[in-house]
Design a protein around this motif. Structure first.
Motif, PDB file in Angstrom:
ATOM      1  N   VAL A  98      40.749  -2.783  11.326  1.00  0.00           N
ATOM      2  CA  VAL A  98      39.489  -3.285  10.768  1.00  0.00           C
ATOM      3  C   VAL A  98      38.908  -4.381  11.659  1.00  0.00           C
ATOM      4  CG1 VAL A  98      38.437  -4.533   8.849  1.00  0.00           C
ATOM      5  CG2 VAL A  98      40.059  -2.685   8.389  1.00  0.00           C
ATOM      6  N   ILE A  99      39.722  -5.372  12.004  1.00  0.00           N
ATOM      7  CA  ILE A  99      39.242  -6.512  12.787  1.00  0.00           C
ATOM      8  C   ILE A  99      38.836  -6.090  14.191  1.00  0.00           C
ATOM      9  CG2 ILE A  99      39.937  -8.717  13.830  1.00  0.00           C
ATOM     10  CD1 ILE A  99      41.713  -9.136  11.326  1.00  0.00           C
ATOM     11  N   GLU A 100      39.678  -5.311  14.845  1.00  0.00           N
ATOM     12  CA  GLU A 100      39.339  -4.850  16.189  1.00  0.00           C
ATOM     13  C   GLU A 100      38.130  -3.915  16.167  1.00  0.00           C
ATOM     14  OE1 GLU A 100      40.904  -5.393  19.559  1.00  0.00           O
ATOM     15  OE2 GLU A 100      41.029  -7.164  18.311  1.00  0.00           O
ATOM     16  N   ARG A 158      34.946  -6.071  15.933  1.00  0.00           N
ATOM     17  CA  ARG A 158      34.586  -6.679  17.216  1.00  0.00           C
ATOM     18  C   ARG A 158      34.066  -5.643  18.203  1.00  0.00           C
ATOM     19  NH1 ARG A 158      39.922 -10.224  17.247  1.00  0.00           N
ATOM     20  NH2 ARG A 158      39.149 -12.159  16.305  1.00  0.00           N
ATOM     21  N   ALA A 159      34.728  -4.495  18.251  1.00  0.00           N
ATOM     22  CA  ALA A 159      34.311  -3.471  19.203  1.00  0.00           C
ATOM     23  C   ALA A 159      32.922  -2.936  18.877  1.00  0.00           C
ATOM     24  CB  ALA A 159      35.331  -2.338  19.224  1.00  0.00           C
ATOM     25  N   SER A 160      32.644  -2.718  17.586  1.00  0.00           N
ATOM     26  CA  SER A 160      31.368  -2.116  17.199  1.00  0.00           C
ATOM     27  C   SER A 160      30.215  -3.115  17.208  1.00  0.00           C
ATOM     28  CB  SER A 160      31.493  -1.481  15.813  1.00  0.00           C
ATOM     29  OG  SER A 160      31.849  -2.452  14.844  1.00  0.00           O
ATOM     30  N   ILE A 183      30.726   0.795  10.625  1.00  0.00           N
ATOM     31  CA  ILE A 183      31.123  -0.373   9.847  1.00  0.00           C
ATOM     32  C   ILE A 183      31.418  -0.048   8.376  1.00  0.00           C
ATOM     33  CG2 ILE A 183      30.262  -2.562   8.898  1.00  0.00           C
ATOM     34  CD1 ILE A 183      31.331  -2.924  11.637  1.00  0.00           C
ATOM     35  N   PRO A 184      30.605   0.781   7.683  1.00  0.00           N
ATOM     36  CA  PRO A 184      30.930   1.095   6.286  1.00  0.00           C
ATOM     37  C   PRO A 184      32.335   1.672   6.110  1.00  0.00           C
ATOM     38  CG  PRO A 184      28.687   1.755   6.757  1.00  0.00           C
ATOM     39  CD  PRO A 184      29.288   1.344   8.070  1.00  0.00           C
ATOM     40  N   LEU A 230      38.041   0.753   4.464  1.00  0.00           N
ATOM     41  CA  LEU A 230      39.430   0.563   4.846  1.00  0.00           C
ATOM     42  C   LEU A 230      39.929  -0.821   4.433  1.00  0.00           C
ATOM     43  CD1 LEU A 230      41.792   1.911   6.338  1.00  0.00           C
ATOM     44  CD2 LEU A 230      40.872   0.998   8.475  1.00  0.00           C
ATOM     45  N   MET A 231      39.079  -1.813   4.593  1.00  0.00           N
ATOM     46  CA  MET A 231      39.391  -3.186   4.207  1.00  0.00           C
ATOM     47  C   MET A 231      39.596  -3.294   2.688  1.00  0.00           C
ATOM     48  SD  MET A 231      36.897  -6.413   5.018  1.00  0.00           S
ATOM     49  CE  MET A 231      35.614  -5.827   3.885  1.00  0.00           C
TER      50      MET A 231
END
Length: 225
Positions: free
Chosen positions: A177-179, A182-184, A109-110, A115-116
């Protein structure tokens, strides 16, 4: 607003897209599916909007005091991380309510947050430098942000797209980023490494090209603004 905006958007999206349109949510309740996409998207859209308007809003200060102009578009990018952190706490509450445990990839996530940030900062530098000369840009931001939202998998899963469009689609760095969120966090799909890889390259291009363009335009800001 850090709580109300994504929460109310989630309610509307759940009613319209989840209940009425029956949009797929990759096997998890649509409410948390949409909220997990709205958390990074709300950060990106609000940081981008504030960054784009930063130079024009500070026009009186720019013409009177010298300071590094780059501070103006970058400040909202980091300032909005507070709202993002609050939204993440709410997301954790939803995960507890729906009894969804994060995957091992939550450790990634970090990187997705970085990236965001790069995406918001890079595009923000482009748009704020352009908005000084072309004032209509700031008025078009609501439309631009809306179009960008539907060009990212906020209300629908990326799995609904044809396979041959994945590479082009992931040029938008917020797709990875969004996918990835959700995946993680929700385990909806396998980690979308192809989206993340292309999105990383795209975010870096946006950031460094935006920085170069901003620096090139910086010398005329005081005259034009």
């Amino acid at each position: 607003w850090a709580i109300i905006q994504p929460l109310f958007s989630m309610v509307v999206f759940t009613i319209v897209f989840g209940n009425l349109a029956k949009v797929s949510s990759d096997g998890v309740p649509y409410a948390i599916f949409s909220y997990a996409g709205l958390v990074p998207w709300t950060y990106f859209s609000s940081a981008l909007t504030d960054s784009t308007n930063s130079l024009v809003n500070a026009s009186s200060m720019i013409t009177k005091v010298y300071f590094p102009r780059l501070v103006l578009p970058i400040a909202p990018v980091f300032g909005k991380l507070i709202d993002f952190g609050i939204a993440m706490v709410i997301l954790a509450g939803f995960m507890l309510y729906f009894q969804i445990a994060p995957t091992i990839w939550a450790l990634f996530i970090p990187y997705l947050i970085l990236l965001m940030i790069l995406s918001a900062a890079g595009i923000g530098m482009w748009l704020t430098a352009m908005a000084v000369q072309y004032r209509d840009i700031r008025y078009a931001m609501s439309l631009v942000v809306t179009l960008l939202m539907y060009a990212a998998p906020v209300v629908y899963p990326a799995s609904s797209l044809p396979q041959n469009w994945r590479a082009v689609y992931s040029i938008n760095p917020m797709v990875g980023v969004i996918e990835g969120f959700r995946a993680s966090l929700l385990g909806t799909t396998a980690m979308p490494w192809d989206f993340i890889l292309i999105g990383t390259v795209s975010a870096l291009v946006f950031f460094f090209s935006g920085l170069v363009y901003f620096r090139r335009m910086e010398k005329i800001f005081a005259d034009v603004v």
